[in-house]
Design an enzyme around this catalytic site. Sequence first.
Site, mmCIF file in Angstrom:
data_model
loop_
_atom_site.group_PDB
_atom_site.id
_atom_site.type_symbol
_atom_site.label_atom_id
_atom_site.label_comp_id
_atom_site.label_asym_id
_atom_site.label_seq_id
_atom_site.Cartn_x
_atom_site.Cartn_y
_atom_site.Cartn_z
ATOM 1 N N TRP A 209 1.173 -1.338 0.101
ATOM 2 C CA TRP A 209 -0.392 -0.120 -0.048
ATOM 3 C C TRP A 209 0.799 1.329 -0.289
ATOM 4 C CZ3 TRP A 209 -4.341 -1.847 -0.799
ATOM 5 C CH2 TRP A 209 -5.321 -0.478 -0.669
ATOM 6 N N ASP A 210 -0.004 2.312 -0.408
ATOM 7 C CA ASP A 210 1.157 3.708 -0.090
ATOM 8 C C ASP A 210 1.753 3.672 1.214
ATOM 9 O OD1 ASP A 210 -0.827 4.817 0.936
ATOM 10 O OD2 ASP A 210 -0.937 6.186 -0.371
ATOM 11 N N TRP A 211 1.535 2.885 2.192
ATOM 12 C CA TRP A 211 2.805 3.418 3.812
ATOM 13 C C TRP A 211 3.204 1.834 3.908
ATOM 14 C CZ3 TRP A 211 -0.475 -0.592 4.835
ATOM 15 C CH2 TRP A 211 -1.554 -0.388 5.123
ATOM 16 N N ASN A 483 -14.239 0.693 1.698
ATOM 17 C CA ASN A 483 -13.495 1.947 1.464
ATOM 18 C C ASN A 483 -13.635 2.487 0.343
ATOM 19 O OD1 ASN A 483 -10.768 4.006 2.524
ATOM 20 N ND2 ASN A 483 -10.412 2.953 1.443
ATOM 21 N N GLU A 484 -13.665 4.613 0.073
ATOM 22 C CA GLU A 484 -13.372 4.629 -1.573
ATOM 23 C C GLU A 484 -13.669 3.997 -2.354
ATOM 24 O OE1 GLU A 484 -9.195 5.513 -1.420
ATOM 25 O OE2 GLU A 484 -10.250 7.458 0.864
ATOM 26 N N GLU A 580 -10.959 10.385 7.274
ATOM 27 C CA GLU A 580 -9.856 10.818 6.461
ATOM 28 C C GLU A 580 -9.606 11.934 6.588
ATOM 29 O OE1 GLU A 580 -7.763 7.515 3.730
ATOM 30 O OE2 GLU A 580 -9.517 6.635 4.085
HETATM 31 C C1 BMA Z 1 -6.923 6.749 1.385
HETATM 32 C C2 BMA Z 1 -6.980 5.539 2.184
HETATM 33 C C3 BMA Z 1 -5.298 4.827 1.493
HETATM 34 C C4 BMA Z 1 -4.661 5.389 1.672
HETATM 35 C C5 BMA Z 1 -4.586 6.972 2.324
HETATM 36 C C6 BMA Z 1 -3.608 7.626 2.145
HETATM 37 O O1 BMA Z 1 -6.755 6.740 0.154
HETATM 38 O O2 BMA Z 1 -7.749 5.229 2.040
HETATM 39 O O3 BMA Z 1 -5.943 4.136 0.552
HETATM 40 O O4 BMA Z 1 -3.220 4.798 2.472
HETATM 41 O O5 BMA Z 1 -5.260 7.236 1.594
HETATM 42 O O6 BMA Z 1 -2.670 7.527 0.904
#
Ligand code: BMA
Length: 914
Positions: A209-211, A483-484, A580
């Site tokens: 993932w991005d983290w 999610n999203e 978020e």
């Molecule tokens: C949103 C989250 C994650 C991601 C975060 C930071 O998109 O739902 O998918 O890690 O932002 O980019």
Amino acid sequence: MIRLIAILVVSCYTTHVVTSPVVNTGIIALNLNAERDLGVWTATGRNGTTDYSVAAGVPGGIYSDLEANQVLTTPIYHDYNDLESKWVGRTNWTFSRQFTPSNELLAKSRIVLVCEGLDTVADVYVNNILVGSSQNQFVRYIFNIKFAIQLGVNSLRVEFRSPVEYAQSGYIRHDQIYGYPVLPDALVPEFRGENQAQMIRKTQSTFSWDWGPSYPTTGIWKSIFIEGLNGAVIRDVLIFTNSSQTPPDETDATVWNLTARVYFESAPVSESGTLTLKRSGDAEGVSVPVTLSSSSNVHDVTAMVPGSIAKLWWPNGYGDQNLYTYDISYSSDSFNETSTKSVRVGFRTVVLIQDLINETTPDWGRHFYFKVNDLPLYSKGSNSIPIHVLPERITPEMTQWLLQSAKEVHSNMIRVWGGGMYESDVFYDLADEMGIFIWEDFMFACAMYPATPDFLANVMEEVDTQVKRLQHHPSLAMWAANNENEGALRQNWYGTESRFETYKADFIKLYVDTIISNVTFLDPSRECISSSPTNGYQSELEGWVAQNPGDQRYGDMHPYDYTSDSWDYRVFRKPRYTSEYGYQSFPYIETLRKVTDNLAEWTWESDFAENRQHHPRGQEEIRNLTRSHLPFPLNYNSSEAFPSMLYMAQIIHSMSQKTQTERYRRLVDKFNETDGTGFNMGALYWQLNDIWEGCSWATFEINGRWKMFAYYIQRAFSPILASPYKQDNGDVSVDLISDRVAPFAGEMRFRVFNLASLTPLIDLRAGVETSYLTSPEVYRFTADELTAVGCGEANAASPCFVVVSFAEPEIPDNFLWLQYPTNKEWVKNPSIRATQYTASPDLKTFTITLSSQEVAPFVFVNLKEHTNGKFNDNGFIMIESSKVLTYKSRDPMSLQDFMDQVDILSLYDVTPFA
Ligand code: BMA
């Protein structure tokens, strides 16, 4: 000594947490779990022409087994281990062992193999006979093995397919059969991961993932055991609590109907018995006769509980987390067997409010907030990701420390994010105990997903397992289907536009017809929203994929902005609820030192830093934000500047989140009739925890250390918070935000400084007041007043800042930069020194007295080695010549050890310009 401490921690912990224990009599269980060291389980696999056969642990996973057996020579998370070990996820692994059942077990009419969690796609054999298959990490599988088990030594074999190969071949097959792919085709290269995780029901972020890194693991990740029984057994218990009045109270004017809905697994033949619901410790409970068969497997038992013995459960900051253990037991008339399950019950009501702001002006949109026990709740908290990419590495102590830390930063809600995993029982038990509401996503994130009959059937089983496992927790506030993915589809993130209707039909089949309808059937006591974020009712009205999923007037949002001036609140939008938002930073330098041998060679743009930065353009964004707010080193990409860049990234992270969070909280009682924005009721930032030692949005490092941001969010979430901000005309207002239920009145001090002196330019006091869910302006510095002391807009001499403070020690100070400290020459040498240290008799609480000769911006104090502790304050601007800091540690250490580890930084220490 260290060993003894570890044991003590575990034992005091286990007495604390109750994880729905099951107590059965007459039913014979054979535990098949075994630690790796016992050599009971073996994992075998072939990579190219090399065969591997290693001792395995169950519950466990293949990466840990290979590391323990020295097949992986670089430790997990160390250097480039994530890239070097990619072959592991691309390999098929088989786990096997032998077992010998007792005669008593073999004599039972039904014998089942219970697999609490297989990760992921596997065939299961007993004595070379196929007894069942797994397609889903999140499903509890129960296989009949009566026909395969035998006297003497038996073999058990679980043959897993490579999750990567399974997902990728499934992607191709879907395209071939249905004529379109389940996009995205590939991750961005910065993820350095495996593609098409959406095709396998497994923790999506294990593909990266991005983290976090890519470790698409395989293994028997939860308990596995055999059960022999003749009659019925309680498998799951759902709890429903309905109060006779709203709001419920703690007197007998309130009566709670407490219903336990019991899901049995029973024999094909009908049997009768007694079902009892009893509060633990009571002599008597409520009993009902039940007749069970495979077609009558669900029964309710209800108790009436007067309010006087059902003290309310409140979230963190609102009251106690009263919990009552209830035993639900079944005793069979026909067989000499009983089963009992114990669950902890909390008496509370929680509802999601989405009423129109104004009935006569529907264009103003709808509210989005929770009411708990009929009291509107401002949600404060964050999003959790898996605590480690390898679930076998997650200990109860890590979970406890993390949730305790979340509680200490005033969280009352955590969103368990949909790209990870449904969390452990320990996690939800702790959330119950700490008063942290859970917003539970289903595990679908940032992708299209299949809606084939097989996939939907697979998801139905997942919903069934997880809803029945988690539903009884009082901390569980709401379900969300993904999610999203609503935004991803509407805004064409993955190139779905040309087939929008096809993907939309799949979206509805999966999230609405399968997830929402089954969740609502099983758990009508909670809302299940179709996506997070979503416009809520408005999305539903617009056919589930809203025209503008990011409409500020509806539902929740995920606003991210890495390019605007993140220290200026005006760049942030005004959502009803943010589920978020966030910024990135690296962990503390000593944490990074643990995962590489050559940290001294690193630079901001080195391969290694890039490997730990999965967010595209992440290094550039942090760099640019640093340049526009702080003294930026010209030689920023040198190894000399690297420590300073890490430190300043933490400042950028902290300040940006502080600015954004306070912006949302100030909007709690503000509404703009022109565009319908305002009335923000939630700030769940991204992200709670780290999964490894890399660049991320996290509050707490994987080792438990509080990043600078943790201290900032603790202040920004303070129930009473004074928040200074600039008006467009140059005035500086101070709002007094409250989500403390009791009204507040006190005295505040308002000061203005510049970096040149510890003596304030303005120093005033005033009485202030605020009340629950309001944010009145309690003070204003006029632009003229600020200009008169050299702090107006045109000031270039020395940056000024406002400091607001209270007499009450539990209410934090706050500050606002009027100009940014971008020039190193403005920062004077504070010569910060620790002049005195003390230790408490139990060697767990320490103080440091700091002395400073000048204003010291962003003082950041760390212990180099110790991570499970925290300071009472950190990252602050030092405006006193002396300040005492306290450090509370989970474990004892000597005073000398503490002193040797202390590391103090302030802005003066950043690398000089080259
Ligand atoms: C949103 C989250 C994650 C991601 C975060 C930071 O998109 O739902 O998918 O890690 O932002 O980019």
